[in-house]
Design a protein around this motif. Structure first.
Motif, PDB file in Angstrom:
ATOM      1  N   ASP A 178       0.821  -1.210   0.000  1.00 53.73           N
ATOM      2  CA  ASP A 178       0.000   0.000   0.000  1.00 53.73           C
ATOM      3  C   ASP A 178       0.853   1.259   0.000  1.00 53.73           C
ATOM      4  OD1 ASP A 178      -2.230  -1.599   0.021  1.00 53.73           O
ATOM      5  OD2 ASP A 178      -2.687  -1.284   2.148  1.00 53.73           O
ATOM      6  N   ASP A 179       2.012   1.197   0.645  1.00 51.22           N
ATOM      7  CA  ASP A 179       2.927   2.339   0.715  1.00 51.22           C
ATOM      8  C   ASP A 179       3.917   2.368  -0.452  1.00 51.22           C
ATOM      9  OD1 ASP A 179       1.676   3.041   3.051  1.00 51.22           O
ATOM     10  OD2 ASP A 179       3.263   2.293   4.363  1.00 51.22           O
ATOM     11  N   ASN A 180       3.758   1.437  -1.396  1.00 50.46           N
ATOM     12  CA  ASN A 180       4.646   1.324  -2.566  1.00 50.46           C
ATOM     13  C   ASN A 180       6.104   1.152  -2.169  1.00 50.46           C
ATOM     14  OD1 ASN A 180       2.629   1.514  -4.565  1.00 50.46           O
ATOM     15  ND2 ASN A 180       2.546   3.721  -4.244  1.00 50.46           N
ATOM     16  N   VAL A 181       6.354   0.267  -1.211  1.00 49.70           N
ATOM     17  CA  VAL A 181       7.712  -0.061  -0.787  1.00 49.70           C
ATOM     18  C   VAL A 181       8.031  -1.443  -1.339  1.00 49.70           C
ATOM     19  CG1 VAL A 181       9.235  -0.449   1.177  1.00 49.70           C
ATOM     20  CG2 VAL A 181       7.465   1.312   1.302  1.00 49.70           C
ATOM     21  N   PHE A 182       9.030  -1.487  -2.225  1.00 52.16           N
ATOM     22  CA  PHE A 182       9.387  -2.739  -2.882  1.00 52.16           C
ATOM     23  C   PHE A 182      10.879  -2.995  -2.744  1.00 52.16           C
ATOM     24  CE2 PHE A 182       5.730  -0.951  -5.222  1.00 52.16           C
ATOM     25  CZ  PHE A 182       4.810  -1.941  -4.947  1.00 52.16           C
ATOM     26  N   ASN A 183      11.318  -4.189  -3.160  1.00 49.37           N
ATOM     27  CA  ASN A 183      12.735  -4.527  -3.102  1.00 49.37           C
ATOM     28  C   ASN A 183      13.483  -3.863  -4.255  1.00 49.37           C
ATOM     29  OD1 ASN A 183      12.225  -6.108  -5.369  1.00 49.37           O
ATOM     30  ND2 ASN A 183      12.313  -8.040  -4.280  1.00 49.37           N
ATOM     31  N   LYS A 184      14.757  -4.159  -4.377  1.00 47.17           N
ATOM     32  CA  LYS A 184      15.596  -3.522  -5.399  1.00 47.17           C
ATOM     33  C   LYS A 184      15.107  -3.778  -6.817  1.00 47.17           C
ATOM     34  CE  LYS A 184      19.791  -3.947  -2.659  1.00 47.17           C
ATOM     35  NZ  LYS A 184      21.109  -4.603  -2.575  1.00 47.17           N
TER      36      LYS A 184
END
Length: 84
Positions: free
Chosen positions: A28-34
């Motif tokens: 939801d916060d648009n936090v993704f891995n590399k």
């Protein structure tokens, strides 16, 4: 980094199946891995257990912890009201 003492405190409130909530919060916060993909459940578990360090995941864990803590408090209050 989540140390042993903090992990014990978190486990008392989070119990089980919190990883799905953390993953949803991260998405939801648009936090993704590399690679721009969602974090795996295994990686979130490693961060929770103190094997890896990731500030974004730790913050999401704390937010889920706070949310569940509030839900538990509301449940206790409602239960007390019903007992009156």
């Amino acid at each position: 980094m989540i140390n042993k003492t903090r992990r014990r405190k978190l486990k008392k409130v989070l119990k089980h199946s919190f990883i799905a909530d953390v993953l949803k919060k991260l998405n939801d916060d648009n936090v993704f891995n590399k690679k721009g993909e969602p974090f795996s459940k295994m990686y979130i578990s490693l961060v929770f257990n103190g094997k890896n360090e990731n500030i974004d995941i730790e913050l999401a864990i704390m937010e889920v912890y706070n949310l569940r803590l509030e839900q538990q408090k509301m449940y206790v209050e409602k239960r007390k009201q019903l007992e009156k």
